[in-house]
Enzyme design. Structure first.
Site, PDB file in Angstrom:
ATOM      1  CD  GLN A  96      31.834  37.374 147.635  1.00  0.00           C
ATOM      2  OE1 GLN A  96      32.754  37.823 148.309  1.00  0.00           O
ATOM      3  NE2 GLN A  96      31.989  37.023 146.371  1.00  0.00           N
ATOM      4  CG  HIS A 102      27.383  38.031 142.967  1.00  0.00           C
ATOM      5  ND1 HIS A 102      28.314  37.378 143.740  1.00  0.00           N
ATOM      6  CD2 HIS A 102      26.304  38.215 143.766  1.00  0.00           C
ATOM      7  CE1 HIS A 102      27.830  37.171 144.952  1.00  0.00           C
ATOM      8  NE2 HIS A 102      26.600  37.684 145.000  1.00  0.00           N
ATOM      9  CG  HIS A 104      23.128  41.604 144.740  1.00  0.00           C
ATOM     10  ND1 HIS A 104      22.350  40.499 144.975  1.00  0.00           N
ATOM     11  CD2 HIS A 104      24.349  41.326 145.253  1.00  0.00           C
ATOM     12  CE1 HIS A 104      23.074  39.584 145.606  1.00  0.00           C
ATOM     13  NE2 HIS A 104      24.295  40.066 145.789  1.00  0.00           N
TER      14      HIS A 104
END
Length: 143
Positions: A96, A102, A104
């Site tokens: 990270q 988040h 991807h």
């Protein structure tokens, strides 16, 4: 881990940094990765501030997965890759690089290696071209 309000994704969510938006909901934002590992690499972030998935509320987690699925379907239809990789990292040891949860969404083609992560900024026009193709699929409602 204490959430850092100055991380780049928090700043994007507040409108302090630009992004090439692909989609948005009340709880999430999807935008093009500026340093993509493959053409069409999209990031999905919750609007809720959390460094790692362990800190994210159940509701935000569900909304992130829903948006990630929508984006993955649109990427597959727009770009016709051989596969789509979906990844989510927690902590520096896991890879990270931005301390905001988040996901991807990375299209993959046979025989095409991934570019190195967070190394080279892609041209704005190239990113916008991929974003337009993905947004068109989202708008078509065929997801």
């Amino acid at each position: 881990m204490k959430y850092d309000e100055t991380n780049p994704f928090a700043r994007i969510l507040r409108g302090e940094l630009p992004c090439i938006k692909v989609a948005e909901s009340d709880a999430t934002l999807a935008f093009m990765d500026l340093m993509p590992q493959a053409d069409g690499h999209v990031l999905v972030v919750p609007k809720e501030g959390a460094s790692e998935i362990f800190e994210l509320s159940d509701a935000a987690t569900v909304e992130c997965i829903r948006m990630t699925q929508r984006i993955a379907i649109a990427v597959r239809k727009a770009l016709k890759p051989d596969g789509v990789f979906i990844g989510q990292f927690n902590g520096a040891a896991a890879g990270q690089t931005v301390a905001h949860v988040h996901f991807h969404v990375i299209p993959r083609w046979e025989g095409v290696p991934l570019r190195l992560h967070a190394r080279e900024v892609a041209p704005q026009a190239t990113l916008e071209g991929f974003a337009q193709r993905i947004r068109a699929q989202l708008a078509s409602g065929s997801n």
